[in-house]
Enzyme design. Structure first.
Site, PDB file in Angstrom:
ATOM      1  CG  HIS A 130      -1.882   0.881   1.582  1.00  0.00           C
ATOM      2  ND1 HIS A 130      -1.588   2.281   1.929  1.00  0.00           N
ATOM      3  CD2 HIS A 130      -3.227   0.739   1.295  1.00  0.00           C
ATOM      4  CE1 HIS A 130      -2.754   2.814   1.794  1.00  0.00           C
ATOM      5  NE2 HIS A 130      -3.741   2.147   1.595  1.00  0.00           N
ATOM      6  CG  ASP A 207       0.553  -2.518   6.225  1.00  0.00           C
ATOM      7  OD1 ASP A 207      -0.370  -2.379   7.217  1.00  0.00           O
ATOM      8  OD2 ASP A 207       0.527  -1.931   5.365  1.00  0.00           O
ATOM      9  CD  GLN A 210      -6.839  -4.387   4.126  1.00  0.00           C
ATOM     10  OE1 GLN A 210      -7.948  -5.081   4.658  1.00  0.00           O
ATOM     11  NE2 GLN A 210      -6.903  -3.302   3.988  1.00  0.00           N
ATOM     12  CE  LYS A 233      -7.122   0.120   6.361  1.00  0.00           C
ATOM     13  NZ  LYS A 233      -8.000   0.317   5.223  1.00  0.00           N
ATOM     14  CB  CYS A 371      -3.634   3.251  -1.567  1.00  0.00           C
ATOM     15  SG  CYS A 371      -4.793   4.740  -1.078  1.00  0.00           S
TER      16      CYS A 371
HETATM   17  N1  PMP Z   1      -1.635  -0.705   4.808  1.00  0.00           N
HETATM   18  C1  PMP Z   1      -2.573  -1.502   4.111  1.00  0.00           C
HETATM   19  C2  PMP Z   1      -2.154  -2.982   3.561  1.00  0.00           C
HETATM   20  C3  PMP Z   1      -3.875  -0.921   3.900  1.00  0.00           C
HETATM   21  O1  PMP Z   1      -4.785  -1.828   3.455  1.00  0.00           O
HETATM   22  C4  PMP Z   1      -4.033   0.268   4.333  1.00  0.00           C
HETATM   23  C5  PMP Z   1      -5.570   0.977   4.244  1.00  0.00           C
HETATM   24  N2  PMP Z   1      -6.152   0.441   2.963  1.00  0.00           N
HETATM   25  C6  PMP Z   1      -3.142   1.048   5.019  1.00  0.00           C
HETATM   26  C7  PMP Z   1      -1.835   0.496   5.161  1.00  0.00           C
HETATM   27  C8  PMP Z   1      -3.199   2.536   5.471  1.00  0.00           C
HETATM   28  O2  PMP Z   1      -4.307   2.672   6.603  1.00  0.00           O
HETATM   29  P1  PMP Z   1      -5.002   3.771   7.139  1.00  0.00           P
HETATM   30  O3  PMP Z   1      -5.485   4.520   5.971  1.00  0.00           O
HETATM   31  O4  PMP Z   1      -5.762   3.330   8.156  1.00  0.00           O
HETATM   32  O5  PMP Z   1      -3.750   4.485   7.917  1.00  0.00           O
END
Ligand code: PMP
Length: 413
Positions: A130, A207, A210, A233, A371
């Protein structure tokens, strides 16, 4: 629905009663919410916790001797312990409240970078990250004169482990990889990734944005150095997230923001910093978010993450089977070990059109690059349609999705 192969041992209708938002009509149809990787819905107990807090307890933490402030402080520090237990951190001070995964990664990139990274060093990430696990490292590399190295992936969406091994040189100061891809669903072999990096004395950030809502996490068993995730999430409020770091790293890393609460003694000549965890929690934190997150974790724990994972896997298998019946669907992310995320394109139909038609049928999916633009470049596509599942989704909703896709194909030929 054919339940012969899907042995459902999960009272989803009972669970759904806990989520008020799910019981609404969108464009004349019952809402089918398949955008859980973007954010999850909140159970009533989390909503009640927040309302109750603002109604009866609101007061700033750590700074007051009065009743409300003490109650708030206690709830906030209890929330930290709830998170500690949930991910099995050794010490509660290894749990830092941030505003989310993005903020947590930025904190490590800045603070770890300041202390441990110098010109010519390298940071290793994967090709399926991401933007939140790409850009902070690029910014740090720019600041420090370091270089970003990327573990390549194959067409199934799995990292090429041999290539990863080749990247692990003495120049590497940190490996930062996602546990589960938000686009492909791939569950990365983080145990192996961490072990191998540690054999080279390289720390690893995972990270978990997910993964933490689908897979039980034990940071001590994993032995990861950092683990980050977002509250919103995992059925908690937005604006709250977790940076877990091993105490030995966090103690050595400088604070990345200055202000109240993170200090020990302030004079105009010199300031000394507070101990962990407050060293990394400058200013008024999102304490109500932390309290709400703890309630979400308790809720999820009551249901049981093992049960949740099993049910979600059945939903995933069912959705894959149903969508595979369309010859014109191309899937992105076909690794054997996957979280409940399906990305696809219908041949000749723009993902945006697919998303729009499904929306008119009350079905919420996400379309776009999610993203992860470098991942889109790898597959040479502009975006996908993403269906991301939660334990409150049903087999019947997947049947509706299947009918919706049939309609999309009929409409756009
Ligand atoms: N890493 C991953 C794998 C994600 O899916 C996301 C959110 N889509 C993020 C980081 C960023 O998370 P946040 O926008 O809640 O900071």
């Amino acid at each position: 629905m054919d339940t012969r192969t899907y042995t459902v041992d999960f009272d989803v209708q009972h669970i759904r009663k806990d989520f008020p938002i799910l019981h609404q009509i969108v464009h004349g149809y019952p809402l089918a919410y398949f955008d859980n990787a973007a954010t999850t819905q909140k159970p009533q107990c989390v909503i009640d916790t927040i309302v109750n807090y603002y109604t009866h307890l609101n007061s700033n933490i750590h700074r007051g001797v009065h009743y409300l402030s003490e109650q708030s402080t206690n709830l906030y520090e209890e929330a930290r312990k709830t998170v500690q237990q949930f991910i099995n951190a050794q010490y509660s001070q290894e749990v830092i409240f941030t505003s989310g995964t993005t903020a947590a990664i930025n904190a490590v990139a800045f603070s770890f970078g300041e202390r441990f990274v110098k010109e010519g060093d390298e940071i290793v990430i994967s090709a399926m990250e991401h933007h939140a696990n790409i850009v902070p490292w690029q910014m740090m590399c720019e600041r420090k004169g370091a270089r970003l190295k990327v573990i390549p992936i194959d067409n199934k969406g799995e990292i090429l482990f041999d290539e990863y091994l080749k990247l692990l040189t003495p120049k590497v100061k940190l490996v930062a990889v996602t546990h589960v891809s938000n686009v492909l669903g791939t569950i990365n072999p983080i145990e192996k990734i961490i072990d191998t990096a540690h054999n080279h004395n390289i720390p690893v950030l995972i990270d978990g944005a997910q993964s933490v809502q689908h897979i039980p996490i034990d940071v001590q068993a994993l032995d990861c150095d950092f683990f980050v995730f977002s509250g919103h999430k995992i059925y908690g409020p937005t604006g709250i997230g977790i940076l877990y770091g091993k105490e030995k790293w966090l103690n050595e890393m400088p604070p990345y923001q200055g202000g109240g609460d993170m200090v020990d003694c302030v004079t105009f000549e010199k300031t000394t910093y507070n101990d962990l965890p407050l060293k990394f929690e400058a200013g008024t934190t999102n304490f109500i978010g932390a309290i709400g997150l703890a309630e979400a974790i308790r809720y999820l724990t009551r249901i049981g993450l093992d049960k949740v994972g099993k049910y979600e896997n059945q939903l995933l298998a069912y959705a894959k089977e149903k969508l595979s019946s369309f010859e014109r669907i191309q899937f992105y992310g076909t690794a054997p070990k996957k979280g409940p995320v399906i990305s696809f394109l219908i041949d000749g139909i723009h993902p945006y059109d697919t998303g729009m038609v499904l929306d008119k049928l009350g079905i919420a999916v996400r379309t776009g690059t999610h993203c992860a633009q470098p991942l889109m470049d790898f597959f040479d596509i502009d975006g996908t349609v993403r269906v991301s599942l939660s334990f409150y989704n049903t087999f019947e909703e997947i049947d509706r999705l299947t009918q919706g896709i049939k309609k999309v194909i009929d409409m756009f030929g």
